[in-house]
Design a protein around this motif. Structure first.
Motif, PDB file in Angstrom:
ATOM      1  N   UNK A 117       0.819  -1.210   0.000  1.00 22.35           N
ATOM      2  CA  UNK A 117       0.000   0.000   0.000  1.00 22.35           C
ATOM      3  C   UNK A 117       0.853   1.262   0.000  1.00 22.35           C
ATOM      4  N   UNK A 118       1.919   1.243  -0.812  1.00 17.15           N
ATOM      5  CA  UNK A 118       2.754   2.430  -0.963  1.00 17.15           C
ATOM      6  C   UNK A 118       2.502   3.007  -2.356  1.00 17.15           C
ATOM      7  N   UNK A 119       1.523   3.866  -2.446  1.00 16.04           N
ATOM      8  CA  UNK A 119       1.063   4.382  -3.735  1.00 16.04           C
ATOM      9  C   UNK A 119       2.165   5.099  -4.499  1.00 16.04           C
ATOM     10  N   UNK A 120       2.996   5.873  -3.763  1.00 20.06           N
ATOM     11  CA  UNK A 120       4.068   6.607  -4.433  1.00 20.06           C
ATOM     12  C   UNK A 120       5.029   5.674  -5.145  1.00 20.06           C
ATOM     13  N   UNK A 121       5.373   4.546  -4.509  1.00 22.16           N
ATOM     14  CA  UNK A 121       6.268   3.574  -5.129  1.00 22.16           C
ATOM     15  C   UNK A 121       5.627   2.963  -6.371  1.00 22.16           C
ATOM     16  N   UNK A 122       4.337   2.691  -6.296  1.00 24.91           N
ATOM     17  CA  UNK A 122       3.636   2.098  -7.438  1.00 24.91           C
ATOM     18  C   UNK A 122       3.702   3.024  -8.648  1.00 24.91           C
ATOM     19  N   UNK A 123       3.414   4.302  -8.437  1.00 22.71           N
ATOM     20  CA  UNK A 123       3.442   5.272  -9.532  1.00 22.71           C
ATOM     21  C   UNK A 123       4.834   5.365 -10.136  1.00 22.71           C
ATOM     22  N   UNK A 124       5.873   5.357  -9.293  1.00 19.16           N
ATOM     23  CA  UNK A 124       7.251   5.443  -9.774  1.00 19.16           C
ATOM     24  C   UNK A 124       7.605   4.254 -10.652  1.00 19.16           C
ATOM     25  N   UNK A 125       7.267   3.046 -10.203  1.00 20.25           N
ATOM     26  CA  UNK A 125       7.575   1.842 -10.974  1.00 20.25           C
ATOM     27  C   UNK A 125       6.796   1.816 -12.289  1.00 20.25           C
ATOM     28  N   UNK A 126       5.544   2.228 -12.253  1.00 23.28           N
ATOM     29  CA  UNK A 126       4.736   2.240 -13.470  1.00 23.28           C
ATOM     30  C   UNK A 126       5.276   3.255 -14.475  1.00 23.28           C
ATOM     31  N   UNK A 127       5.749   4.410 -13.987  1.00 21.49           N
ATOM     32  CA  UNK A 127       6.336   5.410 -14.887  1.00 21.49           C
ATOM     33  C   UNK A 127       7.606   4.877 -15.544  1.00 21.49           C
ATOM     34  N   UNK A 128       8.424   4.150 -14.781  1.00 22.03           N
ATOM     35  CA  UNK A 128       9.637   3.561 -15.343  1.00 22.03           C
ATOM     36  C   UNK A 128       9.290   2.495 -16.387  1.00 22.03           C
ATOM     37  N   UNK A 129       8.258   1.696 -16.080  1.00 22.13           N
ATOM     38  CA  UNK A 129       7.830   0.670 -17.037  1.00 22.13           C
ATOM     39  C   UNK A 129       7.327   1.311 -18.326  1.00 22.13           C
ATOM     40  N   UNK A 130       6.574   2.407 -18.200  1.00 24.65           N
ATOM     41  CA  UNK A 130       6.064   3.117 -19.374  1.00 24.65           C
ATOM     42  C   UNK A 130       7.228   3.670 -20.212  1.00 24.65           C
ATOM     43  N   UNK A 131       8.227   4.217 -19.541  1.00 26.14           N
ATOM     44  CA  UNK A 131       9.390   4.761 -20.245  1.00 26.14           C
ATOM     45  C   UNK A 131      10.149   3.664 -20.985  1.00 26.14           C
ATOM     46  N   UNK A 132      10.326   2.524 -20.341  1.00 28.82           N
ATOM     47  CA  UNK A 132      11.009   1.396 -20.979  1.00 28.82           C
ATOM     48  C   UNK A 132      10.225   0.881 -22.177  1.00 28.82           C
TER      49      UNK A 132
END
Length: 253
Positions: A117-132
């Motif tokens: 339940x760490x929303x900030x971490x989720x958004x960060x990982x999803x942004x990196x996945x989108x960039x990749x």
């Protein structure tokens, strides 16, 4: 050669060429293989001479060579298509494999963060996945069109590898350092691509198989060769394979 076709028992009448009075025909052949016939017709009697026969045969021989060359060119083209397909397959393996592996790792990290339940971490990982994903799509397009990697269009080889190492460290969580040895100099564009691809593949293998916590990448410019070395502190592999890898990373200028 028939200078009066009315006296030639083998002459075959054709409605569209009813005004033919003389005919000259020579084979178009390669060795003993007949490819066709060069046929010349005239509405005049006694239109052809022995000189015409010799000229026609010379022309037929040239036609035979042209036809054979066209056939060989077509076969060579088919071989080239297969080679191009193999090249694209290698490009996909070398570049997209790394990108998609990074996407998977980022999505798995996002899933774990979501469970905590760490929303900030989720958004960060999803942004990196989108960039990749965007980067991998761009590389796929370049592979199909046989263009240089985008990094090498804008950067020198050393800067492109440095960028690759930084990206690897950010997306994998593995500490990565890049150093340059020797005096940097220009090398053939295809060799630049090869070295960059080797670097990408080596980092992909480190990410997927080594269980490493750190990796060091060195690009050494020697007078006669350029050598890329990638070393990690992971579980390693047999020395004979390590020797083979080291040999494969050497590119002569």
């Amino acid at each position: 050669m028939a200078n009066d076709v009315s006296k030639e028992p083998k002459f075959r009448f054709v409605e569209e060429l009813s005004d033919t009075n003389s005919e000259l025909a020579v084979p178009v052949k390669i060795g003993e293989r007949i490819l066709g016939v060069l046929d010349i017709e005239s509405d005049q009697l006694n239109a052809f001479s022995e000189a015409d026969l010799s000229t026609a045969q010379t022309l037929a021989d040239q036609l035979a060579v042209a036809i054979e060359n066209a056939r060989l060119y077509k076969e060579t083209g088919q071989i080239a298509v297969m080679e191009e397909r193999n090249r694209i397959a290698r490009e996909i393996h070398d570049t997209l494999a790394q990108g998609f592996t990074g996407i998977i790792l980022q999505l798995e990290a996002a899933e774990q963060a979501l469970e905590r339940d760490k929303t900030g971490d989720v958004v960060s990982h999803l942004n990196k996945a989108r960039s990749l994903a965007r980067s991998s799509l761009s590389e796929a397009r370049r592979s199909v069109w046989n263009l240089r990697p985008e990094a090498l269009e804008k950067l020198k080889l050393s800067d492109a590898i440095r960028q690759e190492v930084i990206r690897f460290s950010q997306t994998s969580g593995i500490k990565a350092d890049f150093t340059i040895s020797g005096v940097a100099h220009d090398i053939h564009p295809e060799q630049e691509i090869t070295i960059l691809r080797i670097c990408q593949e080596a980092l992909t293998n480190t990410r997927k198989h080594s269980r490493a916590s750190a990796v060091k990448v060195n690009l050494n410019f020697d007078k006669n060769e350029t050598v890329l070395t990638v070393i990690d502190d992971g579980k390693g592999f047999e020395s004979e394979f390590r020797h083979r890898l080291e040999e494969n990373t050497k590119v002569s200028d």
